[in-house]
Motif scaffolding. Structure first.
Motif, PDB file in Angstrom:
ATOM      1  N   ASP A 115       0.899  -1.175   0.106  1.00  0.00           N
ATOM      2  CA  ASP A 115       0.064  -0.179   0.000  1.00  0.00           C
ATOM      3  C   ASP A 115       0.898   1.206  -0.077  1.00  0.00           C
ATOM      4  N   ARG A 157       2.453   0.579  -9.234  1.00  0.00           N
ATOM      5  CA  ARG A 157       2.218  -0.779  -8.373  1.00  0.00           C
ATOM      6  C   ARG A 157       2.076  -1.890  -9.441  1.00  0.00           C
ATOM      7  N   ARG A 166       3.898   5.773   3.290  1.00  0.00           N
ATOM      8  CA  ARG A 166       2.604   5.105   3.707  1.00  0.00           C
ATOM      9  C   ARG A 166       1.862   5.822   4.347  1.00  0.00           C
TER      10      ARG A 166
END
Length: 344
Positions: free
Chosen positions: A279, A299, A328
């Motif tokens: 994430d 990603r 993050r």
């Protein structure tokens, strides 16, 4: 006009020829004709003039107390004093024809006739003896079988109490002699370092060889541990990806045309849990010192793994600094990992 030759009687010419012939018969290196005399002969011929009576403060032969203070200095130092002269004693004891070896033998003779137990040298020592050689040639005579209570070679239980006051004290005891052991183990030309090494050899004898420690592994240039995150860096030529029709998560990668492109890839794991970080927002900056290119890494999911990547162009032969910034949710500040790359 040349000088006139003086007339020479015939008998003188004959005598000159005979003398020249006789001298030729004895010509050649002096060392080849010299006989190195034993210590007693040298003492009788030279040293005894002072050392038999103790003249001018010379230690008298047979005076154990006077010589004990000198034997601790070792044969090397005593020989140096004899060669250079000391106090009222002239250099070479006043006998210039005495060789260095003869001086050593004379010193050993006087020491041994004054309570010492030295070994008369057969020749001048010209090289450093190894600790093993010293032990084999001399120390083993007593230490091999434990003669007169000497600790056996390799018997660490017997040696350990003798190390209680330190190695230096043990070496000093060997230098001056102790109990049945003569000064310097009977080898007067041994230096303290020789005795120290021989002592350690006898203590450590029989121990398995200790392997040299392995050098620490070189750090992996493609892995960084930063703030609890393991960051792995990878790259692949765009040409190779293009020929394979590479895809990421079922989606074909958009590979730029042209030469010099590489796909740079970052994988991130939590160092404690080994869980992959899926994430994050990842940006990468590539610089060769003249130009800077910054991109967000996409990603990518493939084979149940998540990574982040994008394409960058490199010039062959240039060196690059690659800085990756990882963000993050919930992290107080971005994590930065730096890598280097030289384009082939």
């Amino acid at each position: 006009m040349g000088l006139p030759f003086a007339s020479v009687p015939a008998w003188a010419s004959v005598s000159a020829v005979v003398l020249f012939t006789a001298l030729s018969a004895f010509s050649g290196p002096a060392d080849a004709q010299r006989r190195e005399r034993p210590g007693k002969e040298v003492v009788d011929a030279a040293c005894g003039a002072c050392h038999l009576s103790g003249k001018d403060g010379a230690p008298r032969i047979g005076d154990a107390a006077a010589w004990a203070a000198r034997t601790g200095q070792g044969l090397t130092m005593l020989t140096e004093h004899a060669l250079k002269g000391i106090r009222k004693m002239p250099a070479h004891g006043g006998s210039t024809g005495v060789s260095d070896l003869e001086l050593q033998r004379a010193i050993v003779y006087m020491v041994n006739n004054s309570g010492g137990r030295w070994i008369e040298p057969a020749a001048m020592r010209t090289s450093t003896l190894t600790s093993e050689t010293i032990v084999q040639q001399q120390c083993a005579a007593c230490h091999q079988g434990g003669k007169d209570g000497a600790p056996r070679i390799g018997d660490r239980a017997a040696w350990t109490p003798r190390f209680a006051k330190g190695l230096d004290r043990l070496v000093a005891s060997a230098v001056h002699g102790h109990g049945a052991m003569p000064a310097r183990g009977g080898m007067p030309d041994l230096e303290r370092e020789d005795i120290r090494d021989a002592t350690l050899y006898m203590f450590n004898y029989g121990l398995p060889a200790v392997a040299a420690p392995q050098p620490p592994a070189a750090p992996d240039p493609h892995h960084k541990l930063v703030s609890g995150l393991d960051v792995y860096f990878g790259m692949m030529r765009a040409d190779a990806l293009r020929s394979q029709g590479a895809k990421a998560g079922g989606t074909k990668l958009s590979i730029p045309a042209g030469r010099g492109y590489y796909h740079l890839n970052i994988s991130v794991e939590d160092n404690k849990t080994r869980a992959p970080v899926t994430d994050a927002q990842v940006t990468m900056q590539v610089s060769d010192g003249m130009s800077v290119e910054t991109k967000t890494l996409e990603r990518l999911a493939a084979n149940n793994a998540v990574s982040y990547g994008n394409f960058f162009r490199f010039t062959s032969g240039n060196s690059y600094n690659i800085t990756t910034e990882i963000k993050r949710a919930g992290m107080p500040s971005p994590v930065t990992a730096k890598f280097e790359f030289k384009a082939p």
